[in-house]
Design a protein around this motif. Structure first.
Motif, PDB file in Angstrom:
ATOM      1  N   ILE A 188     -15.814  -5.724  10.144  1.00  0.00           N
ATOM      2  CA  ILE A 188     -14.937  -5.726   8.830  1.00  0.00           C
ATOM      3  C   ILE A 188     -14.860  -7.319   8.270  1.00  0.00           C
ATOM      4  N   TRP A 235      -7.994 -10.782   4.437  1.00  0.00           N
ATOM      5  CA  TRP A 235      -9.176 -10.696   4.999  1.00  0.00           C
ATOM      6  C   TRP A 235     -10.139 -10.104   4.031  1.00  0.00           C
ATOM      7  N   ASP A 275     -13.185   5.803   5.908  1.00  0.00           N
ATOM      8  CA  ASP A 275     -12.320   4.895   5.499  1.00  0.00           C
ATOM      9  C   ASP A 275     -13.305   3.742   4.969  1.00  0.00           C
ATOM     10  N   LYS A 314      -3.713   6.893  10.488  1.00  0.00           N
ATOM     11  CA  LYS A 314      -5.478   6.987   9.930  1.00  0.00           C
ATOM     12  C   LYS A 314      -5.841   7.978  10.705  1.00  0.00           C
ATOM     13  N   TRP A 325      -0.678  -1.133  12.440  1.00  0.00           N
ATOM     14  CA  TRP A 325      -1.816  -0.127  12.452  1.00  0.00           C
ATOM     15  C   TRP A 325      -2.326  -0.221  13.840  1.00  0.00           C
ATOM     16  N   PHE A 384      -6.185  -4.123  18.016  1.00  0.00           N
ATOM     17  CA  PHE A 384      -7.608  -3.396  17.853  1.00  0.00           C
ATOM     18  C   PHE A 384      -8.901  -4.116  18.212  1.00  0.00           C
ATOM     19  N   ASP A 420      -6.274  -3.248   0.398  1.00  0.00           N
ATOM     20  CA  ASP A 420      -6.941  -3.209   1.847  1.00  0.00           C
ATOM     21  C   ASP A 420      -8.282  -2.943   1.490  1.00  0.00           C
ATOM     22  N   TRP A 462      -6.411 -13.346  12.983  1.00  0.00           N
ATOM     23  CA  TRP A 462      -7.421 -14.169  11.983  1.00  0.00           C
ATOM     24  C   TRP A 462      -6.847 -15.174  11.162  1.00  0.00           C
ATOM     25  N   ASP A 493      -2.486   4.080   3.612  1.00  0.00           N
ATOM     26  CA  ASP A 493      -3.729   3.516   3.223  1.00  0.00           C
ATOM     27  C   ASP A 493      -4.426   4.665   2.488  1.00  0.00           C
ATOM     28  N   GLU A 527       1.287   2.556   9.876  1.00  0.00           N
ATOM     29  CA  GLU A 527       0.059   2.989   9.018  1.00  0.00           C
ATOM     30  C   GLU A 527      -0.646   3.913   9.914  1.00  0.00           C
ATOM     31  N   HIS A 584      -1.606   0.635   1.098  1.00  0.00           N
ATOM     32  CA  HIS A 584      -3.043  -0.153   1.188  1.00  0.00           C
ATOM     33  C   HIS A 584      -3.999   0.496   0.506  1.00  0.00           C
ATOM     34  N   HIS A 634      -3.160 -11.589   8.244  1.00  0.00           N
ATOM     35  CA  HIS A 634      -3.578 -10.710   9.549  1.00  0.00           C
ATOM     36  C   HIS A 634      -3.707 -11.635  10.615  1.00  0.00           C
ATOM     37  N   HIS A 694      -7.254   6.644   4.479  1.00  0.00           N
ATOM     38  CA  HIS A 694      -7.126   7.060   6.009  1.00  0.00           C
ATOM     39  C   HIS A 694      -6.836   8.537   6.152  1.00  0.00           C
TER      40      HIS A 694
HETATM   41  C1  LRH Z   1      -7.580  -0.068   9.428  1.00  0.00           C
HETATM   42  C2  LRH Z   1      -6.635  -0.990   8.367  1.00  0.00           C
HETATM   43  C3  LRH Z   1      -5.461  -1.620   8.605  1.00  0.00           C
HETATM   44  C4  LRH Z   1      -6.055  -3.071   8.886  1.00  0.00           C
HETATM   45  C5  LRH Z   1      -7.555  -3.211   8.833  1.00  0.00           C
HETATM   46  C6  LRH Z   1      -8.228  -4.466   8.389  1.00  0.00           C
HETATM   47  O1  LRH Z   1      -8.512   0.541   9.010  1.00  0.00           O
HETATM   48  O2  LRH Z   1      -6.756  -0.401   7.042  1.00  0.00           O
HETATM   49  O3  LRH Z   1      -4.833  -1.803   7.652  1.00  0.00           O
HETATM   50  O4  LRH Z   1      -5.343  -3.715   9.892  1.00  0.00           O
HETATM   51  O5  LRH Z   1      -7.942  -1.990   8.284  1.00  0.00           O
END
Ligand code: LRH
Ligand code: MN
Length: 429
Positions: A428, A56, A289, A221, A179, A131, A327, A103, A254, A219, A281, A100, A257
């Motif tokens: 994002i 991504w 973030d 956050k 996550w 999410f 990431d 996606w 990450d 993960e 990450h 991912h 986070h």
């Molecule tokens: C959440 C995050 C997670 C991913 C997304 C793209 O903030 O860090 O690792 O799934 O970004």
């Protein structure tokens, strides 16, 4: 293997830079030898070091306000793999891609694995996505996923994660990164205890189907998309959940986070102490973030994280094999240039941490000689390791000056001719 950048161009540019590199390498070698360090031994460690790139991250990223696409940016996983192959061909430190889902969904994952291999790439941890809602999805994640109040929604989220494991098996992955953005925006919106219990019960169903050689990377956050409470908000919630789930559950850090100024390197040391350090990450941030380029805001923090990782390497706990992944969200740069630069910065921090005179550091620590302990780290941090990385990269077939080679290849403008334009949007990806 057909690689995207002309090998002749890389060779021609390396020839132009070789004399200067050899001079810098020899000078650094003499300096390190005076400290009893063999530069070739450090180069060998650097040559073994690698970090995965996020599929991504190959496209332009954005914020809730807007995303500004660039001509020639990738529009699907096939084009993303091609761009990741450019990063690996020039930088020689990113041989794996972290995908991912949905996606990167395709019809034939065996073919995708072969396609990646033909570009010199493999796959790292697979990332699930509960999410966002997908078109036609029976149950919305608006009120959470693995921690959702609604049992059917939790079951749907569990099913998606199990599907990601199945995809990952076909891609040769052995890690699932989980996550979840689950949380609340209002006090009282959800019971803080029961929402964690629901998460643990659902996560246990995913854990139950993990293949023997797989890990589940939790993960944490602090906030976003939830802005009052987040179910797995910090390393404490994450390690307790991982301990509750079992030995194949580990914690993923990450860097973006955490609250500003949190001592992330100490979190790394703690997770390692309890055998729960599963992966990273890498990115950087100044406020939230921000998903900025690794080491672009606080390179010293990244060095201190790697200082803990080198100490951990010397004192391994059960299954010390953290997965290193980038990431980032590339909102204002060419994503390939950002990932080339970030992979270099991450590897530089690893090399600097490898230069720390551990005997001198430990002796100073044991004798409470604070200044000499600090100086043991600072000497390594102040060492310009770029010649070591460039030499390792060139010897592996990469470019001495990765950004120069990328720009001279005119890869992006060539792709702008070939690829369809990405529409305006936000978010994002
Ligand atoms: C959440 C995050 C997670 C991913 C997304 C793209 O903030 O860090 O690792 O799934 O970004
Ligand atoms: Mn992340």
């Amino acid at each position: 293997m057909i690689l995207p950048i002309s090998a002749d161009l890389i060779a021609e540019r390396n020839t132009a830079h070789l004399a200067a590199l050899e001079d810098d390498y020899a000078a650094l070698g003499r300096k390190l030898a005076r400290a009893g360090i063999d530069i070739d031994a450090v180069k060998a460690k650097v040559a073994q070091f690698s970090v995965a790139v996020p599929s991504w991250g190959a496209g332009r990223g954005g914020t809730r306000f807007a995303k500004f696409p660039i001509p020639g940016e990738p529009t699907n996983i096939h084009e993303k793999l091609e761009d990741c192959a450019v990063i690996q061909q020039l930088g020689r430190a990113t041989p794996r891609v972290s995908p991912h889902f949905p996606w990167d969904k395709v019809g034939d994952y065996k073919a995708l694995r072969e396609e990646a291999a033909s570009l010199g790439l493999g796959f790292d941890a697979v990332n699930s996505n509960t999410f966002q809602d997908q078109p036609g999805q029976p149950h919305t994640y608006a009120n959470g996923s693995l921690a959702a109040q609604d049992a059917a929604t939790r079951a749907q989220a569990v099913e998606h994660n199990i599907e990601c494991i199945e995809i990952g098996r076909q891609l040769g992955s052995t890690d699932l990164t989980v996550w979840v953005g689950d949380g609340t925006n209002f006090p009282g919106q959800q019971d803080l205890g029961r929402s964690l219990d629901r998460y643990l019960e659902a996560a246990a169903q995913i854990y139950a189907v993990l293949p023997d050689d797989w890990r589940m990377l939790l993960e944490h956050k602090m906030f976003e998309p939830a802005f009052y409470s987040t179910v797995i908000s910090d390393w404490g919630s994450s390690i307790l959940a991982a301990q509750e789930l079992g030995p194949k559950a580990k914690c993923l850090v990450d860097l973006g986070h955490h609250a500003p100024n949190v001592n992330i390197e100490q979190i790394v040391a703690r997770l390692h102490r309890f055998g729960k350090l599963g992966g990273f990450h890498f990115n950087d941030s100044k406020y939230g973030d921000d998903d900025l380029d690794s080491g672009s805001i606080n390179p010293h923090q990244l060095f201190l994280v790697f200082n803990e990782l080198v100490e951990a390497e010397l004192n391994p706990r059960d299954g010390f094999n953290p997965s290193y992944m980038i990431d980032q969200s590339h909102n204002v740069t060419d994503p390939i240039e950002s990932m080339l630069s970030s992979a270099e910065t991450i590897a530089q921090c690893y090399a600097k941490a490898a230069l720390v005179d551990r005997a001198a550091l430990h002796a100073a620590q044991e004798s409470n000689d604070t200044m000499m302990a600090f100086q043991a780290l600072r000497r390594a941090y102040n060492t310009d390791v770029a010649p070591i990385l460039a030499m390792a990269r060139m010897e592996a077939g990469g470019a001495i000056d990765v950004l120069e080679a990328f720009r001279l290849s005119q890869y992006r403008s060539r792709k702008a001719q070939e690829r369809k334009a990405v529409g305006l949007g936000a978010g994002i990806v």
